[in-house]
Design an enzyme around this catalytic site. Structure first.
Site, mmCIF file in Angstrom:
data_model
loop_
_atom_site.group_PDB
_atom_site.id
_atom_site.type_symbol
_atom_site.label_atom_id
_atom_site.label_comp_id
_atom_site.label_asym_id
_atom_site.label_seq_id
_atom_site.Cartn_x
_atom_site.Cartn_y
_atom_site.Cartn_z
ATOM 1 N N SER A 12 14.308 17.322 -24.470
ATOM 2 C CA SER A 12 14.625 16.021 -24.339
ATOM 3 C C SER A 12 14.056 14.914 -23.384
ATOM 4 O O SER A 12 12.732 15.465 -22.919
ATOM 5 C CB SER A 12 15.964 16.098 -23.412
ATOM 6 N N GLY A 15 11.695 9.794 -24.818
ATOM 7 C CA GLY A 15 11.479 8.471 -24.859
ATOM 8 C C GLY A 15 12.027 8.071 -26.301
ATOM 9 O O GLY A 15 11.285 7.243 -26.931
ATOM 10 N N ASP A 70 19.871 3.609 -23.085
ATOM 11 C CA ASP A 70 19.057 3.355 -24.212
ATOM 12 C C ASP A 70 19.354 2.260 -24.828
ATOM 13 O O ASP A 70 18.518 1.275 -25.397
ATOM 14 C CB ASP A 70 19.012 4.397 -25.473
ATOM 15 N N THR A 188 0.748 22.774 -31.356
ATOM 16 C CA THR A 188 1.506 22.328 -32.524
ATOM 17 C C THR A 188 2.939 22.899 -32.753
ATOM 18 O O THR A 188 3.672 22.454 -33.430
ATOM 19 C CB THR A 188 0.717 21.725 -33.710
ATOM 20 N N CYS A 381 26.495 -6.491 -7.641
ATOM 21 C CA CYS A 381 27.885 -5.750 -7.372
ATOM 22 C C CYS A 381 28.368 -5.302 -5.893
ATOM 23 O O CYS A 381 28.610 -6.130 -5.164
ATOM 24 C CB CYS A 381 27.671 -4.890 -8.665
ATOM 25 N N LEU A 382 27.988 -3.929 -5.675
ATOM 26 C CA LEU A 382 28.369 -3.355 -4.617
ATOM 27 C C LEU A 382 27.218 -3.919 -3.553
ATOM 28 O O LEU A 382 27.846 -4.311 -2.350
ATOM 29 C CB LEU A 382 28.020 -1.953 -4.694
ATOM 30 N N ARG A 462 36.028 -2.707 -9.639
ATOM 31 C CA ARG A 462 37.316 -2.629 -9.239
ATOM 32 C C ARG A 462 37.729 -3.377 -8.136
ATOM 33 O O ARG A 462 38.961 -3.913 -7.910
ATOM 34 C CB ARG A 462 37.962 -1.147 -9.082
ATOM 35 N N HIS A 507 26.396 -8.029 -12.740
ATOM 36 C CA HIS A 507 25.132 -7.259 -12.991
ATOM 37 C C HIS A 507 24.115 -8.131 -13.914
ATOM 38 O O HIS A 507 24.217 -7.836 -14.932
ATOM 39 C CB HIS A 507 25.472 -5.803 -13.770
ATOM 40 N N GLU A 509 20.996 -7.791 -13.799
ATOM 41 C CA GLU A 509 20.134 -6.887 -14.505
ATOM 42 C C GLU A 509 20.271 -6.363 -15.896
ATOM 43 O O GLU A 509 19.127 -6.192 -16.741
ATOM 44 C CB GLU A 509 19.899 -5.686 -13.815
HETATM 45 N N1 GLN Z 1 32.539 0.198 -6.449
HETATM 46 C C1 GLN Z 1 32.585 -1.158 -6.559
HETATM 47 C C2 GLN Z 1 33.610 -1.709 -7.183
HETATM 48 O O1 GLN Z 1 34.253 -0.897 -7.898
HETATM 49 C C3 GLN Z 1 31.163 -1.776 -7.016
HETATM 50 C C4 GLN Z 1 31.064 -1.332 -8.326
HETATM 51 C C5 GLN Z 1 29.628 -1.679 -8.762
HETATM 52 O O2 GLN Z 1 28.617 -1.788 -7.995
HETATM 53 N N2 GLN Z 1 29.352 -1.716 -10.187
HETATM 54 O O3 GLN Z 1 34.067 -2.675 -7.186
#
Ligand code: GLN
Length: 537
Positions: A12, A15, A70, A188, A381-382, A462, A507, A509
């Site tokens: 595994s 890539g 992926d 091979t 996020c966090l 959440r 996010h 990203e």
């Molecule tokens: N744990 C946090 C929440 O649930 C942040 C979640 C995260 O960073 N994706 O709100």
């Protein structure tokens, strides 16, 4: 419609996903409309409930699907639009089949892997084909040939290829050709054996892409061609790339993979003009500037846990002609050694998303260090929740301020569970997920970077900023730069007295590409450069 199935052999982590994505890039550059999907043989319905130790990053789509990482490669390498239909797991297949059985849809038959499970898999291929209306659908089969759990998928694609007929479907097998030091040569046999495994099932690969650390010499290629029953030119060298995964399309083009695929599928299309991609590589290999960024997380030792974050940082670098050295910092090390010792000298600090308490105090210390020393900070996020807790504790003097995720009885729950999460009992697929609109406040740094007022970003959380603290925070220079259009949920924050301290509840990203870097990452890297060199780019 033409179908390409990508399977993997020997080990595994070859890539396969990148190979499929890079092939997608090449076919798109030939003017074809490409769609990609991934089949994952595990029994989880989706990877959303899996730990990063098991699975790496969970990649979130616009529609809120929690998918395999992926799919992140597919979106970064191509223009394909992905939905939850593009990631099929055994768990989903069995769930559908069992539901059908309970509804009596099989009319008294014995329900079996063949044909009921395999039919369900084939249905998905047709469905994604119909919906995407692509010229070519690339399907990657997760796992390694020979795994028991992968068998229904291989049987399904064998039947499928049979149905659509020759020149409409081909199999690309990605294998590993190891270099044995003692013998001083590439071997091979593992490739031969994994192809033999495929042929046992009835699949004869048309192309063999050989992952290797050293060039595949002529004799090695001849041997693979002979024993695996493919033409010499269908043995493709997929050597480790020197600098960046974004070299993959160019490398595969040099090996004529796209030409071969088009010939075998009877696709009469022009050559791929890859000049735009070459320019990206130029910036990656010989950037005009260089900066060092710290990513402070808790899965730092894992390659894949923050995959999209690392990629988006690199894209931000491309946008500024800046080479990036990413310093992966374990938040617990900051707890042990102090932020100053660990972070001194970095040009920017990024705190990515996360769950669970481990390392939280280290991340808070990192945010504090960034705020007090005016080091550019990007929180995701966090990372936004951390910045909030830090500001609450050290600027507003709210002793013990915390998120109720980590301390239920905190005296100052500045981050708290979203109201509609309180009744949630099932953990799979129940967070606030996927693309949601965010309204930006005119004149804020965030708004100026986006150069827009309403943006759509992907979410997975959440918890949220606790609105009863808004006035207090605002009065102290904590700027609410973006909220949901109803103004209720805080989406973006920044600090007034800071050159670049931006954090978001979503996010970004997940929507960054090498040829379309995300504005927040572009702005972050520009700020990092300015901080380090005391002058704007
Ligand atoms: N744990 C946090 C929440 O649930 C942040 C979640 C995260 O960073 N994706 O709100």
């Amino acid at each position: 419609m033409k179908y390409i199935f990508v399977t993997g052999g020997v080990v595994s982590s070859l890539g396969k996903g990148l190979t499929a994505a890079a092939l997608g890039t090449l076919l798109e550059h030939r003017g074809l409309k490409v769609a990609l999907q991934k089949f994952d043989p595990y029994l989880n319905v989706d990877p959303g409930t899996m730990s990063p130790y098991q699975h790496g990053e969970v990649y979130v789509l616009d529609d809120g699907a929690e998918t395999d990482l992926d799919l992140g490669h597919y979106e970064r390498f191509t223009h394909t639009k992905l939905t939850r239909l593009n990631n099929l797991t055994s768990g989903q297949v069995y769930q559908t089949v069992l539901n059908n059985e309970r509804e009596g849809k099989y009319l008294g038959k014995t329900v079996q892997v063949i044909p009921h499970v395999t039919d369900e898999i084939q249905n998905r291929i047709y469905l994604v084909g119909d919906i995407t209306k692509a010229d070519v659908l690339i399907t990657e089969i997760g796992g390694t040939t020979g795994d028991i759990e992968g068998l229904p998928f291989l049987e399904a694609i064998r039947e499928f290829a049979q149905d659509v007929g020759p020149h409409n479907a081909i199999f690309v097998h990605v294998t590993y050709v190891p270099f044995i030091k003692a013998a001083g040569e590439l071997k091979t046999k593992p490739t031969q054996q994994s192809v033999a495994k495929l042929r046992e099932i009835g699949i004869a690969p048309h192309i063999i892409a050989c992952r290797c650390e050293y060039p595949l010499e002529r004799e090695v290629r001849q041997k693979i061609a002979l024993f695996c029953n493919v033409p010499y030119e269908a043995v493709i060298e997929a050597k480790d790339v020197d600098h960046s995964i974004y070299e993959m399309p160019l490398m595969l083009q040099r090996e004529r993979l796209d030409e071969l695929v088009c010939r075998q599928l009877h696709l009469d299309v022009p050559q791929a003009d890859m000049r735009n991609w070459q320019e990206i590589i130029r910036k990656l290999i010989a950037p005009a500037h260089r900066v060092r960024i710290a990513v402070v997380g808790k899965y730092i030792e894992l390659q894949d846990a923050y995959k999209s974050v690392y990629e988006a940082i690199i894209h931000g670098g491309i946008a500024n002609d800046c080479g990036i050295q990413i310093e992966k910092v374990d938040a617990e090390q900051i707890e042990r050694d102090g932020a100053e010792r660990v972070l001194k000298g970095v040009g920017g600090i990024l705190v990515p998303g996360g769950f669970g308490e481990r390392g939280i105090e280290g991340k808070i210390a990192a945010a504090r260090y960034a705020r007090e020393n005016k080091v550019p900070y990007l929180g995701l996020c966090l990372g936004m929740q951390i910045a909030t807790i830090e500001f609450g504790r050290h600027v507003l003097g709210l002793n013990g301020a915390h998120s109720t995720e980590f301390q239920t009885n905190t005296p100052h729950p500045v981050i708290d569970l979203q109201d509609d999460q309180r009744s949630v009992r099932m953990m799979g697929g129940t967070m606030r997920l996927g693309a949601q609109p965010c309204q930006l406040v005119m004149g804020t740094k965030t708004q100026r970077l986006y150069n827009a007022f309403v943006v759509s970003e992907r979410h997975r959380h959440r918890y949220e900023f606790n609105n009863s603290y808004r006035t207090q925070f605002e009065a102290a220079g904590f700027v609410f730069a973006g909220t949901t259009p109803d103004g209720r949920l805080v989406e973006c924050i920044e600090l007034k007295e800071h050159p670049f301290f931006c954090a978001v509840q979503f996010h970004p990203e997940f929507q960054s590409k090498p040829n379309a870097p995300h504005p927040l990452f572009r702005g972050f890297i520009a700020a990092v450069h300015e901080y380090l060199h005391r002058k704007p780019l």
